[in-house]
Write a protein that holds these residues in place. Structure first.
Motif, PDB file in Angstrom:
ATOM      1  N   ALA A 267      32.404  17.060 -19.697  1.00  0.00           N
ATOM      2  CA  ALA A 267      31.323  17.997 -19.988  1.00  0.00           C
ATOM      3  C   ALA A 267      30.893  18.780 -18.761  1.00  0.00           C
ATOM      4  O   ALA A 267      30.438  19.932 -18.872  1.00  0.00           O
ATOM      5  N   GLU A 371      22.526  25.717 -19.538  1.00  0.00           N
ATOM      6  CA  GLU A 371      21.511  24.668 -19.435  1.00  0.00           C
ATOM      7  C   GLU A 371      20.788  24.426 -20.754  1.00  0.00           C
ATOM      8  O   GLU A 371      20.110  23.402 -20.911  1.00  0.00           O
ATOM      9  N   ARG A 372      20.925  25.339 -21.702  1.00  0.00           N
ATOM     10  CA  ARG A 372      20.271  25.164 -23.011  1.00  0.00           C
ATOM     11  C   ARG A 372      21.134  24.365 -23.978  1.00  0.00           C
ATOM     12  O   ARG A 372      20.773  24.189 -25.122  1.00  0.00           O
ATOM     13  N   TRP A 373      22.270  23.903 -23.511  1.00  0.00           N
ATOM     14  CA  TRP A 373      23.174  23.125 -24.357  1.00  0.00           C
ATOM     15  C   TRP A 373      23.364  21.718 -23.791  1.00  0.00           C
ATOM     16  O   TRP A 373      23.562  21.557 -22.591  1.00  0.00           O
ATOM     17  N   LYS A 374      23.325  20.736 -24.678  1.00  0.00           N
ATOM     18  CA  LYS A 374      23.769  19.393 -24.326  1.00  0.00           C
ATOM     19  C   LYS A 374      25.211  19.262 -24.810  1.00  0.00           C
ATOM     20  O   LYS A 374      25.501  19.439 -25.989  1.00  0.00           O
ATOM     21  N   GLU A 376      28.614  16.876 -24.963  1.00  0.00           N
ATOM     22  CA  GLU A 376      29.108  15.491 -24.875  1.00  0.00           C
ATOM     23  C   GLU A 376      30.622  15.497 -24.988  1.00  0.00           C
ATOM     24  O   GLU A 376      31.186  16.067 -25.936  1.00  0.00           O
ATOM     25  N   TYR A 383      34.700  18.197 -27.720  1.00  0.00           N
ATOM     26  CA  TYR A 383      33.329  18.052 -27.251  1.00  0.00           C
ATOM     27  C   TYR A 383      32.371  18.168 -28.431  1.00  0.00           C
ATOM     28  O   TYR A 383      32.690  18.761 -29.468  1.00  0.00           O
ATOM     29  N   ASP A 386      25.277  20.503 -28.674  1.00  0.00           N
ATOM     30  CA  ASP A 386      23.939  20.438 -29.268  1.00  0.00           C
ATOM     31  C   ASP A 386      23.061  21.475 -28.580  1.00  0.00           C
ATOM     32  O   ASP A 386      22.730  21.340 -27.395  1.00  0.00           O
ATOM     33  N   TYR A 387      22.667  22.511 -29.311  1.00  0.00           N
ATOM     34  CA  TYR A 387      21.850  23.582 -28.741  1.00  0.00           C
ATOM     35  C   TYR A 387      20.404  23.130 -28.631  1.00  0.00           C
ATOM     36  O   TYR A 387      19.805  22.687 -29.603  1.00  0.00           O
ATOM     37  N   ARG A 388      19.833  23.258 -27.431  1.00  0.00           N
ATOM     38  CA  ARG A 388      18.470  22.806 -27.176  1.00  0.00           C
ATOM     39  C   ARG A 388      17.510  23.982 -26.937  1.00  0.00           C
ATOM     40  O   ARG A 388      16.412  23.782 -26.445  1.00  0.00           O
TER      41      ARG A 388
END
Length: 494
Positions: A267, A371-374, A376, A383, A386-388
């Motif tokens: 990641a 940085e707005r995405w997690k 994994e 992968y 997850d959009y934050r």
């Protein structure tokens, strides 16, 4: 450090929007002072209490228009708060702008609003921003004059660099210079421009095109002058023409998540995550609408930068996005009628020579968005994303294109004044050199071309290897004369 305005809204409301270009902070100053990344605000001017609407109105007045923060913040401010402020100042320009945007952010009407008054106000100050045609909202007496729509809009500040680029009239200068070359020289210079624009656009992607792929991309560049409007079918055709692997050719905009990856494993190696697939059609509709209608209203190079960079940020295909984005730069200039008679500016040649700067311009957007995405790592090549960010994906809808436009102006200037002009000057020098040599010596055309090009590339010297190679059929005096006239031509070109 006490922040106010947009940065206060981001922190106080927990917004996912990217920070403003300049953060407003309270400082011991007597008037508002702006620097590269800060706006110093006197305590007497700043909002006196932690009321989000007060900070929002302050930001509209003193910091400009940041749609990403405005739309996300207004989704958290109750209608009653806006109605109360509107009742207090029904002619206020900034509360009317806020009400106009609140209705869009909440997909609802402020039904109990008192009738607003006051003169019509533009949402973007034309003295501060490059703007589009105004679309009037009669109810709020607000003109939406952004570069796009309320669903997809880029922002371009009139920085010193942007204004200088606008004043320079690069397309006009390019047309004038091309016309000054005369027909034959112009055609030769353009043949070079098309070929090297193709070569370097692929080189930026770390690819060397085959002869067939290069020929196809040159043909594509010529198509830019057809001024065909953008739609999904046309972009799919373009993508298929630029991608050689049949498995990577698209049938439509992507329906799966893609990403860009650097040298790190897992990641940590993911450097950019474009918008999720369910958002692509919506965003591309916004970008294509801008591209198709901007030529009549927006300066051509601003239009080209927004279309080119906006396309690559959306990344609507699984492959070929980079090359297509650079083609769209030319398409936008041609659709606006900015370049005449088949002229192109070889901007990819300039970009290849300034790759670090190009990458930095792309990263100005891609790094904070990442940085707005997690992300994994599941296993090799797989992968979970997850959009934050905010539910409306405002970071993709409302983006600051100022850096992209400034960079595009620099590359267009380089393409004209260095790349295209240098090639035309070289061709004129080459003709003069070969003419002088032919007047004294009877050499094969291919031998002469090779020796002149070799001397030109080596500061006027014919290398020992070339002398040994051609000595059986080229007299020693010819080598010396080629060096003499080439050195003189190089000196004249300095």
């Amino acid at each position: 450090m006490s922040v106010v305005g947009y940065e206060f809204l981001r922190q106080h409301l927990g917004l996912a929007a990217l920070p403003p270009r300049r953060i407003a902070v309270i400082k011991p100053v007597t008037r508002i002072e702006r620097s590269t990344d800060r706006v110093a605000i006197p305590a007497t001017v700043a909002p006196s209490f932690d009321d989000p609407l007060a900070h929002l109105l302050f930001a509209l007045k003193h910091e400009g228009t940041d749609l990403a923060i405005l739309i996300e913040a207004l989704g958290q401010i109750p209608a009653s708060r806006l109605l109360a402020e509107l009742a207090r100042t029904p002619s206020g320009a900034y509360i009317r702008q806020a009400c106009f945007l609140w209705e869009h952010a909440n997909n609802a009407n402020l039904d109990d609003a008192p009738p607003p008054s006051g003169t019509v106000t533009p949402l973007f100050d034309p003295d501060r921003y490059v703007t589009g045609p105004g679309q009037r909202n009669a109810r709020w007496r607000v003109d939406f004059n952004g570069l796009g729509t309320l669903d997809y809009c880029a922002t371009v500040e009139r920085t010193d660099a942007v204004q200088a680029g606008l004043d320079a009239d690069l397309p006009g200068r390019a047309n004038h210079y091309a016309a000054s070359l005369g027909g034959v020289m112009r055609d030769r210079a353009l043949a070079w421009a098309y070929l090297h624009e193709t070569r370097d656009s692929f080189a930026i992607e770390r690819e060397a095109p085959s002869e067939d792929r290069a020929r196809a991309f040159v043909a594509l560049l010529h198509q830019a002058h057809e001024r065909r409007p953008l739609d999904e079918d046309y972009l799919v055709d373009l993508q298929q023409a630029t991608v050689s692997n049949a498995y990577d050719r698209a049938a439509g905009f992507r329906q799966e998540q893609n990403w860009l990856q650097g040298p790190l494993r897992g990641a940590a190696g993911i450097t950019y995550v474009p918008p999720p697939p369910e958002l692509v059609v919506d965003l591309m509709d916004g970008l294509m609408a801008f591209a198709n209608h901007a030529p009549d209203e927006v300066p051509a190079l601003v239009n080209a930068a927004i279309v080119s960079f906006g396309f690559v940020f959306i990344h609507p295909f699984m492959d070929g996005n980079g090359r297509l984005s650079r083609f769209l730069f030319h398409h936008a200039l041609c659709r606006a009628g900015a370049l005449q008679d088949g002229l192109i500016l070889p901007v990819s040649v300039a970009m290849k020579k300034h790759e670090v700067e190009y990458l930095r311009t792309l990263q100005e957007f891609s790094r904070p968005v990442r940085e707005r995405w997690k992300v994994e790592w599941l296993d090799e090549g797989r992968y979970a994303f997850d959009y934050r960010g905010d539910p409306r994906h405002g970071i993709y809808r409302y983006w600051d294109a100022t850096e992209a436009v400034e960079f595009s102006f620099r590359m267009a200037e380089q393409a004209l004044e260095v790349e295209l002009r240098s090639e035309a000057e070289f061709l004129a020098s080459y003709d003069a050199i070969t003419r002088q040599v032919n007047e004294r010596f009877d050499l094969r055309g291919s031998d002469l071309a090779t020796l002149v090009l070799s001397a030109w590339d080596h500061q006027g010297k014919v290398s020992k290897r070339r002398r040994d190679q051609f000595r059986p059929r080229v007299p020693e005096a010819a080598f010396d004369f080629i060096e003499e006239v080439t050195t003189e031509a190089l000196r004249n070109n300095l």
